[in-house]
Enzyme design. Structure first.
Site, short mmCIF file in Angstrom:
data_model
loop_
_atom_site.label_atom_id
_atom_site.label_comp_id
_atom_site.label_asym_id
_atom_site.label_seq_id
_atom_site.Cartn_x
_atom_site.Cartn_y
_atom_site.Cartn_z
N ARG A 240 -10.65 -5.43 -8.92
CA ARG A 240 -11.50 -4.65 -8.02
C ARG A 240 -12.78 -5.42 -7.77
O ARG A 240 -13.28 -6.10 -8.68
CB ARG A 240 -11.89 -3.30 -8.64
N GLU A 269 -16.18 -4.51 -0.12
CA GLU A 269 -15.20 -4.90 0.89
C GLU A 269 -15.00 -3.76 1.90
O GLU A 269 -15.19 -2.60 1.56
CB GLU A 269 -13.86 -5.29 0.23
N HIS A 287 -7.55 -8.28 0.03
CA HIS A 287 -7.00 -7.19 -0.79
C HIS A 287 -5.52 -6.92 -0.45
O HIS A 287 -5.16 -5.83 -0.02
CB HIS A 287 -7.83 -5.90 -0.59
C1 8YV Z 1 -3.85 -0.88 -2.71
C2 8YV Z 1 -4.67 -1.59 -4.98
O1 8YV Z 1 -3.07 -1.38 -1.71
O2 8YV Z 1 -3.06 -0.17 -5.96
C3 8YV Z 1 -4.22 -0.60 -5.99
O3 8YV Z 1 -5.02 -0.22 -6.85
O4 8YV Z 1 -5.69 -2.16 -5.12
C4 8YV Z 1 -3.82 -1.91 -3.80
O5 8YV Z 1 -2.52 -2.09 -4.25
C5 8YV Z 1 -5.19 -0.54 -2.15
O6 8YV Z 1 -6.06 -0.05 -3.11
C6 8YV Z 1 -5.05 0.49 -1.03
O7 8YV Z 1 -5.07 1.80 -1.46
#
Ligand code: 8YV
Length: 326
Positions: A240, A269, A287
């Site tokens: 993150r 972001e 991402h």
């Molecule tokens: C998501 C992610 O696509 O699952 C997670 O925690 O970071 C990604 O796989 C993104 O957060 C969209 O919701």
């Protein structure tokens, strides 16, 4: 009996919308507009549930505006966009999408590690810019991947997937640091050795971040931590934004205090800290670690299954909290 009302906050696969429509009265977002938090709150005022992604926060203000809300199903394994405490107190169930993205995300983590260590995007830019006029012995010479030391910070399912790839596929020496230590069986399976955070920073040739974001992990990697890393090391963040201090990292990359970084996530972001865009020794992706079609579909279906199971069977499949009775 009328169907529960669900808000789907972002555009998702039409087949998942069709499935949801068989069970719920839906309000969707086919234009994929990026609603403000106020807009989200307004649209949730008459909803029983929501299907969300990481792009919206479910916080006190949103909960206060949504008196009927009973469940929020996040299409992501990470749920730092939830104020879990406030949701629990308000009697709102939260769910996420674990497991279905583990291997795909570990694949991507490894791809980013390799692209970073072997300077793939930097060299591609050079080639595309027509700068390749002759070969030289040290042109884009990077760091070794096989046989090197792989450090993993955060050893959940995705971290373990990366450890397996490194240990079994590339003969890497795997070390990790985590809040809790893995069982001896899992450590053996991942061929991973538990170390303290300082040792992890000092020993890793490639340091991969896979820990969840929380107040405790905010800037877990800042100037002081980067200073402990080898000058030849790479830093990979697929966890993150906010876990790394992006300004400190940009300065370190500029001064070559570490060799390179691979980043899929950023503080604030989709904005990216400008200093990161100015240095060549960083691989940047928007991402996309879980972005394969089958995995994103599985994530969307699991979020839908959570809503269906919650309203029709009384319990979701992958809860993240135990809401208070209100
Ligand atoms: C998501 C992610 O696509 O699952 C997670 O925690 O970071 C990604 O796989 C993104 O957060 C969209 O919701």
């Amino acid at each position: 009996m009328s169907k529960p009302r669900i808000l789907v906050t972002r555009n998702v696969f039409p087949e998942v919308i069709d499935r949801l429509a068989q069970h719920f009265e839906l309000e969707t977002n086919p234009q994929d507009d990026l609603w403000s938090q106020e807009e989200l709150a307004r649209r949730l005022a008459d909803k029983d549930g929501a299907f969300t992604t990481g792009s919206h926060r479910i916080d006190q203000a949103v909960l206060a505006a949504a008196p009927l809300l009973k469940i929020v199903a996040n299409m992501a394994v990470g749920y730092n966009n939830f104020d879990v405490e406030a949701m629990t107190a308000a009697g709102v169930q939260g769910t996420n999408t674990p497991d279905v993205l583990t291997e795909t995300t570990a694949d991507f983590g490894f791809a980013l590690l390799m692209a970073t260590a072997r300077r793939m995007t930097e060299s591609e830019h050079y080639l595309r810019a027509g700068q390749w006029t002759r070969w030289s012995y040290d042109m884009f010479a990077g760091g070794e991947v096989h046989g090197s030391t792989l450090g993993i910070l955060g050893m959940g399912r995705i971290g373990q997937g990366i450890a397996r790839r490194g240990a079994h596929g590339f003969g890497m020496n795997v070390i990790y640091h985590n809040r809790s230590r893995l069982s001896p069986e899992l450590e053996q399976e991942c061929k991973a050795r538990y170390v303290g955070k300082d040792e992890l920073l000092a020993q890793a040739d490639h340091l991969v971040l896979v820990l969840p974001y929380s107040a405790a992990s905010h800037h877990a990697i800042g100037a002081a931590e980067i200073a402990r890393m080898k000058p030849t090391a790479t830093l990979i963040n697929i966890a993150r934004g906010g876990i790394v201090d992006d300004a400190a990292l940009a300065a370190a990359l500029k001064d070559k205090r570490i060799a390179a970084a691979g980043l899929d996530v950023f503080e604030g972001e989709p904005s990216v800290y400008p200093g990161l865009l100015e240095v060549p020794n960083v691989v940047l992706t928007p991402h996309i670690a879980s972005a394969t079609v089958p995995t994103r579909l599985a994530m969307a279906n699991l979020a839908a299954d959570n809503l269906i199971a919650f309203f029709e069977k009384g319990a979701p499949l992958t809860p993240v909290n135990t809401p208070a009775k209100v």
